[in-house]
Structures are given as structure tokens and as C-alpha cells.
Design an enzyme around this catalytic site. Structure first.
Site, PDB file in Angstrom:
ATOM      1  N   PHE A 196     -15.469  -3.672  -0.994  1.00 17.34           N
ATOM      2  CA  PHE A 196     -16.362  -2.591  -1.416  1.00 17.34           C
ATOM      3  C   PHE A 196     -16.216  -2.299  -2.915  1.00 17.34           C
ATOM      4  O   PHE A 196     -17.201  -2.043  -3.605  1.00 17.34           O
ATOM      5  CB  PHE A 196     -16.070  -1.322  -0.607  1.00 17.34           C
ATOM      6  N   GLU A 238     -19.387   3.776  -2.055  1.00 10.11           N
ATOM      7  CA  GLU A 238     -18.586   3.081  -3.064  1.00 10.11           C
ATOM      8  C   GLU A 238     -19.239   3.034  -4.448  1.00 10.11           C
ATOM      9  O   GLU A 238     -18.549   3.205  -5.451  1.00 10.11           O
ATOM     10  CB  GLU A 238     -18.236   1.670  -2.581  1.00 10.11           C
ATOM     11  N   ASP A 298     -10.481  -8.729  10.887  1.00 15.92           N
ATOM     12  CA  ASP A 298     -11.741  -8.111  10.469  1.00 15.92           C
ATOM     13  C   ASP A 298     -12.820  -9.149  10.163  1.00 15.92           C
ATOM     14  O   ASP A 298     -14.011  -8.842  10.176  1.00 15.92           O
ATOM     15  CB  ASP A 298     -11.524  -7.221   9.232  1.00 15.92           C
ATOM     16  N   HIS A 338      -6.626  -4.440   0.765  1.00 14.83           N
ATOM     17  CA  HIS A 338      -7.290  -5.356   1.693  1.00 14.83           C
ATOM     18  C   HIS A 338      -8.012  -6.495   0.980  1.00 14.83           C
ATOM     19  O   HIS A 338      -9.093  -6.913   1.379  1.00 14.83           O
ATOM     20  CB  HIS A 338      -8.267  -4.596   2.603  1.00 14.83           C
ATOM     21  N   ARG A 351       0.834  -1.210   0.000  1.00 11.19           N
ATOM     22  CA  ARG A 351       0.000   0.000   0.000  1.00 11.19           C
ATOM     23  C   ARG A 351       0.865   1.254   0.000  1.00 11.19           C
ATOM     24  O   ARG A 351       0.551   2.228  -0.688  1.00 11.19           O
ATOM     25  CB  ARG A 351      -0.929  -0.023   1.216  1.00 11.19           C
ATOM     26  N   ARG A 407      -3.213  -6.308   2.392  1.00 10.35           N
ATOM     27  CA  ARG A 407      -2.900  -5.356   3.459  1.00 10.35           C
ATOM     28  C   ARG A 407      -1.561  -5.669   4.111  1.00 10.35           C
ATOM     29  O   ARG A 407      -0.826  -4.767   4.516  1.00 10.35           O
ATOM     30  CB  ARG A 407      -3.994  -5.391   4.532  1.00 10.35           C
ATOM     31  N   SER A 426      -6.010   4.201   5.045  1.00  8.41           N
ATOM     32  CA  SER A 426      -5.724   2.775   4.881  1.00  8.41           C
ATOM     33  C   SER A 426      -5.233   2.430   3.475  1.00  8.41           C
ATOM     34  O   SER A 426      -4.366   1.585   3.304  1.00  8.41           O
ATOM     35  CB  SER A 426      -6.974   1.950   5.176  1.00  8.41           C
TER      36      SER A 426
END
Lengths: 328, 282
Positions: free
Chosen positions: A95, A70, A129, A121, A22, A179, A49
């Protein structure tokens, strides 16, 4: 060939430095934004993020954090792209590919809008999560869309190249990032439609994407200890896919093992199996997430739990080799 | 043309053009055997006012970066837009009868990749408005003066993403964006207010930070005045709620959902065309 029985995975020294894909994305966005004053970046309340915040701080007038929407992230991105200009839109994979699927389908792909969706992610490695956020269907959803290009980089250096390649082509791209930080496994290159051969071999080919490429290389090292020669292909360019490289691997090594942090039903394993079946039929095994949702846990423990442990990969490789008569 | 004062002669000309467009809509949908006549007939006057009076556009230069953009978010009203574009000179009139045929540029829902004068492919409700917002945002980034017009259907106002997109337009004060709601009162299954009421719709737009104008969507004087008022609104986007009649101009198609997505047969086509004939010269 070796006559050893089932071999046990050894613990791999954790000394290889890992890097954030990322961060590589966010930093590359800033570089691209400096070179192209018309580049626009959008996010949907996850800029910290996804790391698009790095671009947002440098170029606030060209960065739009639209909030939690989104579907409209994708339609606004399409509208901006029809201006025309290059647009990057980021959010989490669940999303981007899930919540906004039909907007990606119509506003972006059907319209032929020049939008680069960088979805962070992706996969099981968002661990704690839980299953709601562990997106294991996105590669299947996105590679099924006409006009869409799909990239799943294996490390930070190739992420930088992939983001640049995505910006350079005219057309929609879905780029999936994990991630978790990952070790460097490639030479940092990325080319659309080219499978990256990280290791040559003639007994077996391991095809992998994303975080699983490192595990594929580890498996190849384990197999080398008992005299098995393994080719490893990083299939970062999922679409367009390098059909010749897959067919050549089938012909030259006789068996393929596919590793992915994605549902085996629709992912890279399904793609490789279909490609090999049409081009040069040999045994193919898919190691990924079976037809179930994930659950909470420490990221790498979740990966192991859902069938992507080093031992499971090694066992699958061993069975393929046995099937080919290369081990007993 | 854009912004010219609207005298009686101008309005009479627009009314005549709209009548021709309505006749084409009936011919096209009748020939195709499928399509959406009700919502095409209701939106015709809005589309006519935009393409023949309000908007900066030039059939000789459909890609002119300075052109105003029209996004038909209610993409099922494609026949109205195709017919208007043909009358405006963007495509050959004889091409209209190819609607919905294999190989035609005139897809059931508008497709920008098939027909260059279409700004955005639409048809899945709630998406066109988002693209229009993106275009308006892009124009502002480029410091370009062109304007973006988005036509919404009222059933579309039940879709969540419509309001997401409207919220973005309001938040960024996109004064170059004009949203026109074709408030004909009916959707596929019945009357909008009996299925899922969207009133008070003007208040909703106002709450989303739009300058609102409530008009009769078949009165060209009101339509042109509203569009002119939108031009002078410089601190926020404008939403024009145009009260229209579903199936406008064809008695048996008016004020019912039945003709939302149904084509007239040959006899019905003839009856409709007879009703849409030019009025006797006075």
C-alpha cells in the site's frame, strides 16, 4: 582452490532465536516519541500489524489512525511535515509504495517533506496472503524517486538503529520491514551510505538485504567448509548506496552474488550490477524473484519456491566461482 | 488587514487588484505559450480575497510561523497565484514573465522548493487538499491560531483522494480549515456535469461534516462574508462552494473547456488584454 563438485546445502540448526523487526520499530517509535514531543505517527488501519499502536497507546494525541486511505495517509503526513515536524507513516509495503506511489512521489519527495515511511510486510514472506500482498517491486519504485532514502534492515537490532537514523536526517525515508521474525545477524548498527561488512573474504562477495542476509551468511558458512572464502555485505542502506564498498568487493573478490526478496528486475541486484558494471566490471548474479507475482503458501516455503532456497543460492554461488575458475 | 470590515472602497480596491491579476495571467500564459488560463481566471477573485483581505500574511516575513496558509490544490491555476503573490509583494512583478521557462522559479505547477511563499507543491489533483488537512491538523497540535485555506478545482472533486482528505478534515473537526471550491463547471475534456457529475456538491460537503456556504465566486461581498462566516464556525471545517465562470473576464474564454489548458496567441492576448482594461472612471 577446492576441486569439489557441486555441494549440497546442509540443514541449518533452527536454534538461533528470532526477533520481530516490527516490535523493534514500534518500541523505538515510543522511545523517539518520549524524546521528541513533536514527533507524530500516522497509520492507515493497520496499527496493530505495523506496531505503531505502541506509540498510539502512549501518545494518543500525536497518533492518527486515518482508516483505509493510503494515498491520503501520505498527503496528510506531508502536510504535517511541512509544519515543520518529523512524521512517521506506516502501512504495508504494497500500500505504501504501490497504492500511494504518486502521493509519495509528489506530496513527500517533490515537496521535500520530512516523512519517514515505515512499510511493514515487504517481500514474499507475507506468504499465505498471496501475490496480491507480496510486495516485490517496492525497493525499485522507491529507490527510483529523487530525494528518497531507502533502508532494508536485516534484523531487529539494526532496525532500531535504522529507525533512529531515519528520524535524525532531514528528508524522506522509505524503510522496509519484513513481517517474519529474523535472527540477529548484525552488530546492531546502521549508517546511511555504509554497507555493513558482516564477514570478510576474498573468493566471492554475497550482497544481501533483509531476510536474505541470514541466508547469505549461511551460504558463506557452507562455502567455508570447502575452502571458499566469502565476504558478506549487508546492504541495509540501499539508497544512498555504498558505491566504494561494492567496487572494492568487485576488485578484491572478483564476483558478486546478490540476494533479495524482491523482483530482480528493479531491486538491489539491478542496483549492484549497474554499480559494479560502471566501477569495476566483474561477474554479478542476481538471486531474487524472477519477473512474476508470488502466490500463497507458508512464508518460508514461498521464499524457497520462488528461487531463494539455500540450495539455489549455493548453486548460484558455485556457478559464479566456477566462472572465475575458483572451483571446477 | 485580516478580518477588516469590507466596505465599498475595500471591494472596489479588490476588484481593481483582481483585474490587474487577470491581465498578468493573460500576459504570462501568452508569453509562455502554454498553461491554464481558464481556471486561473475563474479562481482569481477567490485568491485575491484571500491574499489581500482575509489572510494573515506579510511579504517581509514569508516564513512567519503565525502566517495563514494557502494551498492551491488545483495547482494548474499557478498563474493566478503567482500574479497575486507578485502584487502582494512576495516576488518581483517582472519575474512573472519567466513562467514555465527553464531556470524560472515559476514552475508550470507551483513548487514550494523554488518559491518560498508557496506552501505546498501541487498539481496532481487530490493531493493538495490532503496536505492542507495535514497542515490544519499540525496547527491544532501546536495550539497555533493560524488558518489553512485550500482551493479545490471541480474536476478535482472526481478524484477519490480528495474525498479521503475531506473525510479526515470532517472527522477531526478541523475548524481552522477552509476549503474553497472553484466551481467553474469545466474540466479538460468538457463540462464537469457531462463527464462525471459532482452535484449535489454542497450536499456532499455537508455529508462529509463541513459547514457549507454557496456563493457567487466573483462577488467580493459574498466572498468576504463567507470567509468571515467560516471564521465564526468553530466546531467543524467550512466548505465554500464558489460558483465561478471559467475564463472569467475574457469573453471568448468564458464558459468553455477549450481554454482550460491552452495559451492565447499574440492576437488573442491583445484582445483579452483589451477586454480586461480598466473600466472608464464613472
Amino acid at each position: 582452490m577446492t576441486a569439489l563438485g557441486r555441494i549440497m546445502a546442509t540443514s541449518v540448526a533452527g536454534t538461533v532465536p528470532k526477533e520481530s523487526l516490527r516490535d523493534a520499530y514500534g518500541e523505538t517509535l515510543v522511545e523517539l516519541g518520549s524524546a521528541d514531543p513533536r514527533l507524530v505517527v500516522l497509520d492507515a488501519d493497520l496499527a496493530g500489524s505495523t506496531r505503531t499502536q505502541l506509540f498510539g497507546k502512549k501518545f494518543p494525541e500525536r497518533f492518527f489512525d486515518l482508516g483505509v486511505m493510503e494515498p491520503t495517509l501520505m498527503t496528510v503526513a506531508a502536510g504535517l511535515a511541512l509544519a515543520p515536524r518529523t512524521v512517521f507513516a506506516s502501512t504495508f509495503a504494497v500500500f505504501a509504495a504501490g497504492q500511494a506511489y504518486n502521493q509519495v512521489r509528489q506530496a513527500i519527495c517533490y515537496n521535500r517533506a520530512n516523512v519517514k515511511i515505515v512499510a511493514t510486510h515487504g517481500g514474499l514472506l507475507v506468504g499465505p496472503d498471496g501475490g496480491t500482498h507480496q510486495m516485490i517491486e517496492d525497493i525499485g519504485l522507491m529507490r527510483g524517486l529523487p530525494r528518497m532514502n531507502v533502508i532494508v534492515p536485516a534484523d531487529a537490532p539494526s532496525t532500531r538503529s535504522a529507525v533512529r537514523a531515519a528520524a535524525e536526517i532531514d528528508g524522506p525515508v522509505y524503510l522496509r520491514l519484513t513481517r517474519e521474525n529474523l535472527p540477529r545477524v548484525t552488530d546492531g548498527s546502521f549508517r546511511f551510505g555504509v554497507a555493513n561488512r558482516l564477514r570478510d573474504g576474498h573468493d566471492l562477495t554475497i550482497v544481501a538485504v533483509g531476510a536474505l542476509v541470514a541466508r547469505g551468511l549461511e551460504t558463506a558458512t557452507e562455502l567455508e567448509r570447502v575452502g571458499i572464502s566469502t565476504r558478506v555485505l549487508d546492504l541495509a542502506s540501499v539508497k544512498p548506496v555504498d558505491v566504494p564498498a561494492l567496487v572494492r568487493a568487485a576488485r578484491e573478490t572478483g564476483a558478486l552474488l546478490v540476494l533479495e526478496e524482491h523482483s530482480v528486475e528493479t531491486g538491489v541486484g539491478a542496483l549492484v550490477a549497474a554499480t559494479v558494471a560502471e566501477g569495476y566490471p566483474v561477474p554479478v548474479r542476481r538471486v531474487g524473484v524472477p519477473d512474476v507475482f508470488g502466490e500463497s503458501g507458508e512464508a518460508w516455503a514461498v521464499l524457497d519456491h520462488f528461487g531463494l532456497s539455500r540450495q539455489r543460492i549455493l548453486d548460484e554461488a558455485w556457478e559464479l566461482l566456477a566462472q572465475r575458475g575458483k572451483v571446477h | 488587514m485580516a478580518g477588516a470590515p469590507a466596505g465599498d472602497a475595500t471591494i472596489a480596491q479588490l476588484e481593481s487588484t483582481a483585474r490587474e491579476i487577470r491581465r498578468d495571467i493573460i500576459r504570462m500564459v501568452g508569453r509562455a505559450g502554454s498553461g491554464h488560463p481558464g481556471g486561473s481566471l475563474s479562481v482569481t477573485d477567490l485568491v485575491t480575497a484571500l491574499l489581500f483581505h482575509e489572510m494573515r500574511n506579510d511579504p517581509a516575513h514569508p516564513d512567519d510561523p503565525a502566517r495563514d496558509r494557502l494551498v492551491l490544490s488545483k495547482g494548474h491555476a499557478a498563474p493566478a497565484l503567482y500574479a497575486a503573490l507578485a502584487h502582494r509583494g512576495f516576488l518581483p512583478h517582472e519575474e512573472l514573465l519567466s513562467l514555465r521557462q527553464l531556470g524560472s522559479r515559476l514552475q508550470g505547477h507551483v513548487d514550494r522548493n523554488k518559491l518560498p511563499c508557496i506552501e505546498a507543491s501541487t498539481g496532481c489533483l487530490g493531493q493538495g487538499i490532503g496536505m492542507a488537512v495535514g497542515m490544519a491538523l499540525g496547527a491544532r497540535l501546536e495550539r497555533q491560531s493560524h488558518r489553512v485555506y485550500a482551493i479545490l478545482g471541480d474536476g478535482e472533486c472526481q478524484a477519490g483522494p480528495t474525498w479521503e482528505a475531506l473525510m479526515v478534515g470532517g472527522h477531526y473537526r478541523l475548524a481552522n480549515l477552509v476549503v474553497l471550491l472553484d466551481r467553474n463547471g469545466y474540466e479538460t475534456d468538457g463540462a464537469t456535469e457531462s463527464i462525471l457529475g459532482i452535484e449535489p456538491i454542497v450536499d456532499k460537503f455537508a455529508a462529509f461534516r463541513y459547514h457549507t456556504i454557496d456563493i457567487d465566486g466573483h462577488d467580493f461581498g459574498q466572498i468576504l462574508a463567507a470567509l468571515a462566516e467560516a471564521r465564526t464556525t468553530v466546531d467543524r471545517p467550512t466548505a465554500i462552494v464558489a460558483r465561478t465562470v471559467k475564463g472569467k473576464g475574457v469573453s471568448f474564454m468564458e464558459n468553455t473547456h477549450v481554454w482550460h489548458g491552452k495559451a492565447p496567441n499574440a492576437a488573442e492576448t491583445e484582445r483579452a488584454l483589451a477586454e480586461l482594461a480598466d473600466p472608464p472612471a464613472s
